[in-house]
Design a protein around this motif. Sequence first.
Motif, mmCIF file in Angstrom:
data_model
loop_
_atom_site.group_PDB
_atom_site.id
_atom_site.type_symbol
_atom_site.label_atom_id
_atom_site.label_comp_id
_atom_site.label_asym_id
_atom_site.label_seq_id
_atom_site.Cartn_x
_atom_site.Cartn_y
_atom_site.Cartn_z
ATOM 1 N N GLU A 141 -46.779 -30.825 44.749
ATOM 2 C CA GLU A 141 -45.397 -30.368 44.765
ATOM 3 C C GLU A 141 -45.332 -28.903 45.175
ATOM 4 O OE1 GLU A 141 -44.441 -31.456 40.719
ATOM 5 O OE2 GLU A 141 -44.625 -29.369 40.062
ATOM 6 N N HIS A 142 -44.235 -28.547 45.804
ATOM 7 C CA HIS A 142 -43.983 -27.174 46.245
ATOM 8 C C HIS A 142 -43.109 -26.481 45.207
ATOM 9 C CE1 HIS A 142 -41.635 -24.041 48.297
ATOM 10 N NE2 HIS A 142 -42.655 -23.898 49.101
ATOM 11 N N ARG A 143 -43.509 -25.256 44.846
ATOM 12 C CA ARG A 143 -42.738 -24.476 43.887
ATOM 13 C C ARG A 143 -42.737 -23.010 44.300
ATOM 14 N NH1 ARG A 143 -41.818 -26.355 38.382
ATOM 15 N NH2 ARG A 143 -42.483 -28.533 38.193
ATOM 16 N N ARG A 189 -42.947 -33.526 46.808
ATOM 17 C CA ARG A 189 -41.615 -33.118 46.370
ATOM 18 C C ARG A 189 -41.511 -31.597 46.380
ATOM 19 N NH1 ARG A 189 -44.437 -35.677 42.399
ATOM 20 N NH2 ARG A 189 -45.343 -34.306 40.807
ATOM 21 N N TYR A 190 -40.281 -31.136 46.456
ATOM 22 C CA TYR A 190 -39.967 -29.711 46.394
ATOM 23 C C TYR A 190 -39.243 -29.452 45.071
ATOM 24 C CZ TYR A 190 -41.330 -29.236 51.254
ATOM 25 O OH TYR A 190 -42.051 -29.232 52.430
ATOM 26 N N MET A 191 -39.782 -28.522 44.287
ATOM 27 C CA MET A 191 -39.294 -28.308 42.933
ATOM 28 C C MET A 191 -38.728 -26.904 42.786
ATOM 29 S SD MET A 191 -40.190 -31.263 41.694
ATOM 30 C CE MET A 191 -40.082 -31.100 39.904
ATOM 31 N N ASP A 196 -39.420 -29.293 35.308
ATOM 32 C CA ASP A 196 -40.555 -29.731 34.508
ATOM 33 C C ASP A 196 -41.746 -30.094 35.391
ATOM 34 O OD1 ASP A 196 -39.314 -29.420 32.076
ATOM 35 O OD2 ASP A 196 -38.621 -31.500 31.960
ATOM 36 N N LEU A 197 -42.932 -29.862 34.840
ATOM 37 C CA LEU A 197 -44.153 -30.373 35.454
ATOM 38 C C LEU A 197 -44.253 -31.867 35.196
ATOM 39 C CD1 LEU A 197 -46.468 -27.490 34.295
ATOM 40 C CD2 LEU A 197 -46.076 -28.084 36.694
ATOM 41 N N ARG A 202 -47.385 -31.698 31.231
ATOM 42 C CA ARG A 202 -46.317 -30.891 30.627
ATOM 43 C C ARG A 202 -46.741 -30.299 29.283
ATOM 44 N NH1 ARG A 202 -41.547 -34.434 30.345
ATOM 45 N NH2 ARG A 202 -41.818 -34.371 32.614
ATOM 46 N N ASP A 203 -47.365 -31.127 28.447
ATOM 47 C CA ASP A 203 -47.763 -30.648 27.124
ATOM 48 C C ASP A 203 -48.824 -29.557 27.219
ATOM 49 O OD1 ASP A 203 -45.996 -32.407 26.006
ATOM 50 O OD2 ASP A 203 -47.512 -33.934 25.558
#
Length: 206
Positions: A141-143, A189-191, A196-197, A202-203
């Motif tokens: 993903e892109h961030r 995806r682009y975020m 959220d990861l 996430r945790d």
Amino acid sequence: MQFDRVAAHEPVVVDDEPQEAAVIAPVVTRPAGEAILFTKRADHLSDHPGQMSFPGGGREPEDEDLLRTALREANEEIGLDPLAVNVVGRLDDIRTITRYSVRPFVGRIPDRDYLPSDEEVAEIVALPVSELTDLDNYESEHRDHPHYGEIRLHFFYVDGYTVWGATARMLVQLLELATDWRMPPEPDRYMEPDDDLPPSVRDEAE
């Protein structure tokens, strides 16, 4: 794996961070094919708890060079005998958000049972290269990162484990050098920065 391509690689050097560290990406050869050894960091650690990583750590004053750092740390963490490691080359140095420059080495090691010998290591996991190079087990993903700017995050999902973060950045280069695997040209995806990861990581990030 094509270790000659790793040996021929001229790595990028990072020498402008205040702290140095080194890791080793250990490769074992098994009847079913090659596998890469990872450590799972203990949950009680303040930095990157529960994440998958390569054996390694920060440079100590007694380390004459960063290879010595990587081998010493691998011995402390998983009981790997430095004399049993066939170092075949290096990957590019990387920067981390904790202001380290990390030097990754690639080494072939004996296929035997390795046990955590350091309280920082919760588990030692060998993930098959055939599974790591299966694009069905990969996404990115892109961030926009507050420290690095635009980045691409990589996620490898194998046998219930997720390799991501700095270790995944190193793994991408290793697989592209030593196998026919290629990172897809576009992320999945682009975020937005605050999105959220993926649930599997996430945790850990929290």
